[in-house]
Design a protein around this motif. Structure first.
Motif, PDB file in Angstrom:
ATOM      1  N   ARG A 162      -8.831   6.792   4.164  1.00  0.00           N
ATOM      2  CA  ARG A 162      -8.032   5.459   4.107  1.00  0.00           C
ATOM      3  C   ARG A 162      -8.990   4.386   5.282  1.00  0.00           C
ATOM      4  O   ARG A 162      -9.060   3.282   4.993  1.00  0.00           O
ATOM      5  N   GLU A 163      -8.903   4.696   6.407  1.00  0.00           N
ATOM      6  CA  GLU A 163      -9.907   3.820   7.584  1.00  0.00           C
ATOM      7  C   GLU A 163     -11.039   3.058   7.110  1.00  0.00           C
ATOM      8  O   GLU A 163     -11.303   2.510   7.509  1.00  0.00           O
ATOM      9  N   ALA A 172     -11.542   2.588   4.157  1.00  0.00           N
ATOM     10  CA  ALA A 172     -11.405   2.132   3.122  1.00  0.00           C
ATOM     11  C   ALA A 172     -10.684   0.854   3.531  1.00  0.00           C
ATOM     12  O   ALA A 172     -11.109  -0.864   2.640  1.00  0.00           O
ATOM     13  N   ILE A 173     -10.994   0.787   4.574  1.00  0.00           N
ATOM     14  CA  ILE A 173     -10.158  -1.194   5.647  1.00  0.00           C
ATOM     15  C   ILE A 173     -10.994  -1.663   5.441  1.00  0.00           C
ATOM     16  O   ILE A 173     -11.985  -1.618   6.199  1.00  0.00           O
ATOM     17  N   ASP A 174     -11.015  -2.906   4.731  1.00  0.00           N
ATOM     18  CA  ASP A 174     -11.719  -3.989   5.623  1.00  0.00           C
ATOM     19  C   ASP A 174     -11.484  -4.936   6.799  1.00  0.00           C
ATOM     20  O   ASP A 174     -10.165  -5.147   6.382  1.00  0.00           O
ATOM     21  N   TRP A 175     -11.494  -4.448   7.846  1.00  0.00           N
ATOM     22  CA  TRP A 175     -11.026  -4.863   9.228  1.00  0.00           C
ATOM     23  C   TRP A 175     -12.025  -5.899   9.864  1.00  0.00           C
ATOM     24  O   TRP A 175     -10.798  -6.526  10.390  1.00  0.00           O
ATOM     25  N   GLY A 176     -12.343  -6.405   8.481  1.00  0.00           N
ATOM     26  CA  GLY A 176     -12.722  -8.649   9.517  1.00  0.00           C
ATOM     27  C   GLY A 176     -12.287  -9.124   8.525  1.00  0.00           C
ATOM     28  O   GLY A 176     -12.327 -10.391   9.509  1.00  0.00           O
ATOM     29  N   THR A 203       0.921  -0.873   0.238  1.00  0.00           N
ATOM     30  CA  THR A 203      -0.108  -0.014  -0.138  1.00  0.00           C
ATOM     31  C   THR A 203       0.983   1.318   0.436  1.00  0.00           C
ATOM     32  O   THR A 203       0.453   2.275  -0.545  1.00  0.00           O
TER      33      THR A 203
END
Length: 64
Positions: free
Chosen positions: A57-58, A60-64, A23
């Motif tokens: 950016r946060e 757009a992140i897939d935290w799962g 990234t």
């Protein structure tokens, strides 16, 4: 919490300093190396703009 509002604008650094090659972002603060380098000499407007990018950016992140 909205750290981008106070003056001086606080650094988003959380002392997890590791650049992700895929990234180009720091895994701790989600900034680019250019944003990290510029931070110390930057004005509040720039810092707030970086915080806005971090928030984007946060989201757009897939935290799962």
């Amino acid at each position: 919490m909205t750290p981008e509002l106070p003056h001086p604008v606080p650094s988003p650094c959380i002392n997890v300093c590791e650049m992700d090659a895929a990234t180009g972002l720091c895994r701790g603060c989600l900034r680019t190396i250019d944003e990290i380098v510029a931070w110390g000499a930057a004005g509040d407007d720039y810092k707030r703009a970086v915080w806005n990018e971090i928030r984007r950016r946060e989201a757009a992140i897939d935290w799962g």
